[in-house]
Design an enzyme around this catalytic site. Structure first.
Site, PDB file in Angstrom:
ATOM      1  N   LYS A 258      -3.587   3.539  -2.834  1.00 39.92           N
ATOM      2  CA  LYS A 258      -4.957   4.051  -2.907  1.00 39.92           C
ATOM      3  C   LYS A 258      -4.962   5.397  -2.199  1.00 39.92           C
ATOM      4  O   LYS A 258      -4.517   5.514  -1.058  1.00 39.92           O
ATOM      5  CB  LYS A 258      -5.941   3.095  -2.229  1.00 39.92           C
TER       6      LYS A 258
ATOM      7  N   MET B  57      -9.569   6.789   8.806  1.00 40.73           N
ATOM      8  CA  MET B  57      -9.851   7.565   7.591  1.00 40.73           C
ATOM      9  C   MET B  57     -11.027   8.526   7.790  1.00 40.73           C
ATOM     10  O   MET B  57     -11.925   8.632   6.958  1.00 40.73           O
ATOM     11  CB  MET B  57     -10.122   6.605   6.410  1.00 40.73           C
TER      12      MET B  57
ATOM     13  N   ASP C 280       0.839  -1.192   0.000  1.00 37.67           N
ATOM     14  CA  ASP C 280       0.000   0.000   0.000  1.00 37.67           C
ATOM     15  C   ASP C 280       0.880   1.251   0.000  1.00 37.67           C
ATOM     16  O   ASP C 280       2.068   1.205   0.362  1.00 37.67           O
ATOM     17  CB  ASP C 280      -0.889   0.025   1.243  1.00 37.67           C
TER      18      ASP C 280
END
Length: 459
Positions: A265, A378, A243
């Protein structure tokens, strides 16, 4: 590098130790692991030295060293007496033999800290500058290397010629699986079972080199928070797929020959599609590679793990999950708090604001109760939404909220605020790294100060 590390052949040679007291005992414990003949000279020998001589492990002369024989490879001056040690060193050097004066850097050589998995030996030196550091490194290496490694190496050596027929990738995969997966499991059943395991692996042919995917939680960012298993698997992988938030310090632990692929991402920005990541995993493992799929934090928390597992299972590719330390734990540790506390909260919610449709369906009434605690992943862009939902369901405006950016990393930052001020505090801080929002928690230092103020007011 002042001292050049070498491995000296001592088979059939003598090592002379001058001194038979406590100073000599530590060196003798190490020297007796070698195949050298050990000659000890010294009056008033320690009890252990007398016992070792009686067992035939050393030759003891209860008198000062008079001369150094021609077959001696090394001389240790371990008398704990500077004058006597200097005399012994002179005798050794006149005979052309390397001399070590214990704890004296004027010696011809120094003895490193050693991790012994005979025939595998790891030597650790610090040029005498930091023995404590050498001992710490030794302890860490001891943990990394299975105690069965020596036995596996000796048995594996007898099979080496037969494995050489495989290509380089197949050989590496074969020995990796043997030394760190199937071999250690066979050791418990005895050396015969280990040999049987090797024979089985050799007859497996292509299956022995079939690709495999390790789905690894890389932790919150601090390389020292990687599990030992994650670190080992990362080093063994042919391909590392990671990631965007996995830092370079962790990626540097991969083998130099490994291919490293970022499948980042970015929230509300250009990103790899999950189906493309799934296809990449299947393609690399399908070609026979051992793949380390690194996910930030714990792979089983908000990592879309199930989608990747389903793709691997559909393709018939083996996988294993290696859990990691989640960012919520690292953030709580940063502020000196626990995520649960008796009398405060018996439950804990892990939420992600990445999917707003599902996020809106949470039990906000329960989260608004006094003492409720949640770790929100997030959630920066959803801060106003979080505040609105909680206030709507009766949460106190002064509910503590702590936001930790880049938890566990050198650039970590703590943003302590309250529910009513949460969006504005985040807007002012303008974080650029991953942020963990801890609802219902405040830094321990701030909590202690508040309790002190309340106590003073009560007086």
């Amino acid at each position: 590098m002042r001292h050049f590390p070498v491995f000296l052949d001592t088979r059939g040679k003598s090592v002379v130790v001058s001194g038979a007291g406590e100073t000599a005992v530590a060196k003798l414990r190490l020297l007796m692991r070698t195949e050298a003949r050990i000659a000890v000279h010294g009056a008033e020998p320690a009890e252990e030295v007398v016992r070792w001589a009686a067992e035939g492990r050393i030759a003891l002369t209860e008198a000062p060293l008079a001369e150094v024989g021609g077959d001696a490879r090394l001389v240790y001056a371990a008398n704990a007496d500077p004058v006597e040690d200097a005399r012994v060193a002179k005798l050794g050097r006149e005979a052309g033999v390397l001399v070590n004066i214990v704890d004296d850097l004027t010696s011809d050589f120094i003895t490193p800290a050693i991790v012994d998995r005979d025939p595998v030996t790891v030597a650790i030196g610090t040029e005498g500058a930091a023995p404590v550091l050498a001992r710490k490194i030794k302890a860490e290496v001891e943990e990394l290397l299975p105690s069965s490694l020596g036995l596996l190496a000796r048995i594996g050596q007898s099979f080496r010629a037969r494995v050489e027929a495989l290509d380089s990738r197949a050989r590496r995969a074969f020995w990796t699986r043997f030394y760190f997966e199937r071999g250690p499991r066979a050791v418990a059943a005895g050396s015969e079972a280990v040999s049987e395991t090797l024979e089985t692996m050799l007859t497996e042919g292509v299956a022995a080199t079939k690709g495999f995917v390790h789905l690894i939680g890389a932790g919150p960012g601090d390389p020292e928070l990687l599990t030992m298993k994650a670190r080992r698997l990362l080093h063994e992988a042919d391909v590392v797929i990671h990631d965007r938030l996995v830092p370079a310090e962790i990626l540097e632990l991969a083998r130099r020959e490994a291919r490293v692929i970022e499948v980042g991402k970015i929230a509300y920005g250009p990103s790899w599609k999950q189906e493309d990541i799934n296809a990449l995993l299947v393609r690399e493992a399908g070609a026979g590679a051992t793949v380390a799929r690194l996910k930030g934090g714990d792979a089983v928390l908000f990592g879309r793990l199930d989608e990747e597992i389903e793709a691997l299972e559909a393709a018939g590719i083996g996988y294993a999950i290696v859990p990691g330390i989640t960012s919520a734990s690292a953030a709580a540790a940063t502020i000196g708090q626990s995520l649960t506390r008796r009398g405060r909260n018996a439950s804990l919610r892990f939420l992600t604001a990445h999917d707003m449709n599902g996020f809106a369906d949470h039990d906000w009434r329960d989260l608004a109760k006094p003492g409720a605690t949640a770790a929100i992943y997030m959630g920066v862009k959803a801060a106003a939404f979080i505040r609105g939902r909680l206030l709507m369901h009766g949460a106190a405006t002064a509910t503590p909220v702590t936001c930790v950016e880049n938890a566990s990393r050198p650039d970590q930052r703590v943003i302590a605020t309250t529910l009513i001020d949460l969006p504005e505090a985040l807007a002012e801080a303008c974080p650029t790294g991953p942020v963990m929002i801890l609802l219902g928690l405040e830094p321990r230092a701030a909590l202690a100060a508040a309790e002190l103020n309340e106590f003073k007011e009560a007086l």
